[in-house]
Write an enzyme that holds these catalytic residues in place. Structure first.
Site, PDB file in Angstrom:
ATOM      1  N   THR A   1       0.817  -1.137   0.055  1.00  0.00           N
ATOM      2  CA  THR A   1      -0.097  -0.019   0.022  1.00  0.00           C
ATOM      3  C   THR A   1       0.816   1.306   0.053  1.00  0.00           C
ATOM      4  O   THR A   1       0.623   2.257  -0.809  1.00  0.00           O
ATOM      5  CB  THR A   1      -0.774  -0.062   1.235  1.00  0.00           C
TER       6      THR A   1
ATOM      7  N   LYS B   1      -8.291  -1.665  -4.462  1.00  0.00           N
ATOM      8  CA  LYS B   1      -7.938  -2.968  -3.564  1.00  0.00           C
ATOM      9  C   LYS B   1      -9.074  -3.832  -3.858  1.00  0.00           C
ATOM     10  O   LYS B   1     -10.201  -3.892  -3.002  1.00  0.00           O
ATOM     11  CB  LYS B   1      -7.770  -2.711  -2.104  1.00  0.00           C
TER      12      LYS B   1
ATOM     13  N   ASP C   1      -5.912  -0.128   4.149  1.00  0.00           N
ATOM     14  CA  ASP C   1      -5.196  -0.121   2.808  1.00  0.00           C
ATOM     15  C   ASP C   1      -6.020   0.582   1.823  1.00  0.00           C
ATOM     16  O   ASP C   1      -5.809   1.438   1.205  1.00  0.00           O
ATOM     17  CB  ASP C   1      -4.591  -1.371   2.434  1.00  0.00           C
TER      18      ASP C   1
ATOM     19  N   GLU D   1      -3.873  -2.928  -6.366  1.00  0.00           N
ATOM     20  CA  GLU D   1      -2.944  -3.505  -5.400  1.00  0.00           C
ATOM     21  C   GLU D   1      -3.680  -4.957  -4.969  1.00  0.00           C
ATOM     22  O   GLU D   1      -4.809  -4.879  -4.848  1.00  0.00           O
ATOM     23  CB  GLU D   1      -3.161  -2.674  -3.704  1.00  0.00           C
TER      24      GLU D   1
ATOM     25  N   VAL E   1      -3.491  -8.782  -2.778  1.00  0.00           N
ATOM     26  CA  VAL E   1      -3.679  -8.890  -1.377  1.00  0.00           C
ATOM     27  C   VAL E   1      -2.444 -10.007  -1.055  1.00  0.00           C
ATOM     28  O   VAL E   1      -2.244 -11.242  -1.801  1.00  0.00           O
ATOM     29  CB  VAL E   1      -5.009  -9.774  -1.349  1.00  0.00           C
ATOM     30  N   GLY E   2      -1.790  -9.837   0.078  1.00  0.00           N
ATOM     31  CA  GLY E   2      -0.643 -10.974   0.251  1.00  0.00           C
ATOM     32  C   GLY E   2       0.460 -11.141  -0.920  1.00  0.00           C
ATOM     33  O   GLY E   2       0.621 -10.061  -1.192  1.00  0.00           O
TER      34      GLY E   2
ATOM     35  N   ASN F   1      11.366  -1.677  -0.746  1.00  0.00           N
ATOM     36  CA  ASN F   1      10.514  -0.841   0.685  1.00  0.00           C
ATOM     37  C   ASN F   1      11.484  -1.116   1.908  1.00  0.00           C
ATOM     38  O   ASN F   1      11.344  -2.352   2.215  1.00  0.00           O
ATOM     39  CB  ASN F   1       9.186  -1.124   0.686  1.00  0.00           C
TER      40      ASN F   1
END
Length: 230
Positions: free
Chosen positions: A22, A43, A60, A122, A124-125, A182
């Site tokens: 995110t 999302k 998120d 985006e 998920v996981g 990141n």
């Protein structure tokens, strides 16, 4: 930016859960907005939502909504499937008597795609998270023909996770257009050497390295201009 160079849609994948998808997605949204692009986040599936007077809400998805160009999409357009429990989506959905399928998610995507220059989707996981029997999260970018940006959470173990995910993206016939590092572990040792290793081994360019604790609107300036183009 010329219309033929605008990134029309992109899928943000992650090496794992909790690695800052995110954060990176919001940074990319802000970077695109700085270029004058009308852009929103999405999302499709969110597990771990809380009851509010407006309905189920996920942090998120709310962050993506806040980062989006104004007027921002309605929450239900950004997050068409909100699940209560913070579990793998197939489990959270089963506990609510829901079966996740792609058509309702794709219908919401098409609404956003028609309204904005770019949609930042985006995941998920991680790449192989199950959504339903016979349906993995990787089917979303595959079915929607979205290029993939991989967010690598920079911590011990990230090298193997990143390389395995990149292999899985390629095996599914999707295009890995780049990766974003990141810095989720401020105490990670040999950060620079790990980044150099990722640059050497991942089959796509690095689009930027996001420092720990920097807000997405400020981190946006650290993304390479190539991240903003198709």
């Amino acid at each position: 930016m010329s219309q033929d160079r605008i990134l029309r849609a992109v899928f943000i994948a992650g090496t794992d859960t909790g690695i800052g998808k995110t954060h990176a997605a919001c940074a990319l949204i802000h970077a695109l907005r700085r270029q004058g692009v009308s852009v929103c986040g999405m999302k499709p599936v969110a597990a771990g939502c809380v009851e509010t007077p407006q309905g189920l809400r996920n942090d998120d998805a709310l962050s993506l909504q806040m980062a989006s160009s104004t007027p921002a999409p309605a929450y239900d357009e950004i997050n068409p499937l909100a699940l209560r429990e913070p579990l793998s989506p197939h489990l959270a959905a089963a506990h609510e008597g829901v079966t996740i399928t792609l058509p309702p998610l794709q219908a919401a995507f098409h609404v956003l795609h028609a309204r904005y220059d770019t949609v930042v989707v985006e995941g998920v996981g991680g790449w192989r998270v199950p959504l339903a029997p016979g349906l993995l999260a990787s089917e979303i970018p595959k079915a929607w023909k979205l290029p993939v940006v991989l967010v690598v959470g920079l911590r011990l173990g990230c090298l193997s996770h990143a390389l395995l995910t990149a292999q899985a993206v390629a095996a599914d016939g999707c295009r890995l257009m780049g990766w974003i590092g990141n810095c989720i572990d401020p105490e990670m040792t040999a950060v620079g050497e790990n980044i150099d290793t990722l640059r050497a081994l991942l089959p796509a360019p690095c689009l930027g390295i996001l420092p720990h604790g920097l807000a997405p609107e400020h981190a946006a300036s650290l993304l390479e201009q190539g991240a903003l183009q198709s």
